[in-house]
Design a protein around this motif. Structure first.
Motif, short mmCIF file in Angstrom:
data_model
loop_
_atom_site.label_atom_id
_atom_site.label_comp_id
_atom_site.label_asym_id
_atom_site.label_seq_id
_atom_site.Cartn_x
_atom_site.Cartn_y
_atom_site.Cartn_z
N PRO A 80 27.76 30.68 41.30
CA PRO A 80 28.95 30.26 41.79
C PRO A 80 29.61 31.33 42.49
O PRO A 80 30.33 31.29 43.37
N ARG A 81 29.76 32.84 41.85
CA ARG A 81 30.46 33.81 42.10
C ARG A 81 29.87 34.90 41.91
O ARG A 81 28.86 34.98 40.96
N LYS A 82 30.36 35.91 42.25
CA LYS A 82 29.99 37.18 42.36
C LYS A 82 30.07 37.69 40.86
O LYS A 82 31.20 37.39 40.22
N LEU A 83 29.36 38.66 40.09
CA LEU A 83 29.39 39.21 38.87
C LEU A 83 29.51 40.54 38.77
O LEU A 83 28.82 41.11 39.73
N ASP B 154 30.08 37.43 32.12
CA ASP B 154 30.49 38.58 33.05
C ASP B 154 31.85 38.75 32.25
O ASP B 154 32.95 38.13 32.12
N TRP B 155 31.84 39.80 30.99
CA TRP B 155 32.90 40.12 30.29
C TRP B 155 34.10 40.75 31.16
O TRP B 155 33.78 41.39 32.17
N GLY B 156 35.20 40.14 30.70
CA GLY B 156 36.15 40.79 31.27
C GLY B 156 37.26 40.94 30.28
O GLY B 156 37.40 40.84 29.10
N GLU B 157 38.94 41.13 30.90
CA GLU B 157 39.90 41.46 29.97
C GLU B 157 40.77 40.22 29.88
O GLU B 157 40.90 39.57 30.86
N GLY B 158 41.47 39.64 28.82
CA GLY B 158 42.27 38.62 28.94
C GLY B 158 41.50 37.52 29.09
O GLY B 158 40.80 36.98 28.27
N ASN B 159 41.95 36.65 30.02
CA ASN B 159 41.36 35.45 30.26
C ASN B 159 40.34 35.43 31.23
O ASN B 159 40.03 34.58 32.08
N ALA B 160 39.86 36.57 31.50
CA ALA B 160 38.76 36.96 32.53
C ALA B 160 37.49 36.88 32.18
O ALA B 160 36.36 37.41 32.98
N THR B 161 36.90 36.68 30.89
CA THR B 161 35.53 36.33 30.54
C THR B 161 34.84 35.12 31.44
O THR B 161 35.42 34.09 30.92
N TRP B 162 33.99 35.29 31.94
CA TRP B 162 33.20 34.15 32.42
C TRP B 162 32.03 33.75 31.80
O TRP B 162 31.22 34.75 31.93
N ILE B 163 31.70 32.64 31.68
CA ILE B 163 30.36 32.32 30.98
C ILE B 163 29.58 31.21 32.07
O ILE B 163 30.41 30.36 32.42
N TYR B 164 28.75 31.37 32.36
CA TYR B 164 27.77 30.66 33.31
C TYR B 164 26.66 29.84 32.47
O TYR B 164 25.81 30.64 31.69
N ARG B 165 26.77 28.67 32.48
CA ARG B 165 25.62 27.84 31.86
C ARG B 165 24.86 26.76 32.78
O ARG B 165 25.55 26.21 33.47
N PHE B 166 23.64 26.61 32.69
CA PHE B 166 22.96 25.85 33.66
C PHE B 166 22.85 24.44 32.99
O PHE B 166 22.26 24.46 31.85
N ARG C 200 31.82 46.95 39.91
CA ARG C 200 31.83 46.08 41.43
C ARG C 200 31.06 44.86 41.16
O ARG C 200 29.95 44.98 40.65
N SER C 201 31.83 43.85 41.51
CA SER C 201 31.08 42.41 41.49
C SER C 201 29.89 42.45 42.87
O SER C 201 30.42 42.58 43.62
N VAL C 202 28.79 41.68 42.38
CA VAL C 202 27.78 41.50 43.43
C VAL C 202 27.30 40.12 43.23
O VAL C 202 27.29 39.51 42.23
N PRO C 203 26.77 39.34 44.16
CA PRO C 203 26.06 38.22 44.08
C PRO C 203 24.88 38.24 42.96
O PRO C 203 24.27 39.61 42.83
#
Length: 109
Positions: A58-61, A82-94, A37-40
């Motif tokens: 900026p988005r739920k993880l 936020d590891w995902g499958e395919g092109n769905a891994t998101w990296i957040y850098r400040f 489940r993605s949460v803020p």
């Protein structure tokens, strides 16, 4: 907000130096966090061990983890992933002002 109290009560957190200032920061997922489940997510930035600022991503993880760049094509430093499958891994850098979210092909982690 008391960081010690949150950690002692078992609230999940991911420590890291997300703003690259040499001080430990903490990412806390919202209520109901699980890898299904993605949460803020909010990040508490500290200075001298005291709360300096809180920012929301900026988005739920889901499956929140610390990311340390080992890729020469990315700037060095720490972030959140936020590891995902395919092109769905998101990296957040400040970047000292706001969070930059980039999508990447998933790799073995």
């Amino acid at each position: 907000m008391d960081l010690d109290a949150l950690q002692k009560n078992g609230w999940p957190c991911v420590p890291g130096d997300f703003d690259q200032d040499g001080e430990q920061d903490y990412a806390f997922p919202g209520e109901g966090y699980s890898c299904n489940r993605s949460v803020p997510v909010r990040v508490l930035f500290t200075r001298g061990g005291h709360l300096r600022e809180v920012q929301a991503l900026p988005r739920k993880l889901s499956c929140l983890q610390r990311y340390v760049s080992n890729d020469a094509s990315l700037p060095p430093g720490q972030g959140l992933v936020d590891w995902g499958e395919g092109n769905a891994t998101w990296i957040y850098r400040f970047d000292s002002n706001s969070w930059l979210a980039t999508s990447h092909l998933s790799e073995a982690h």
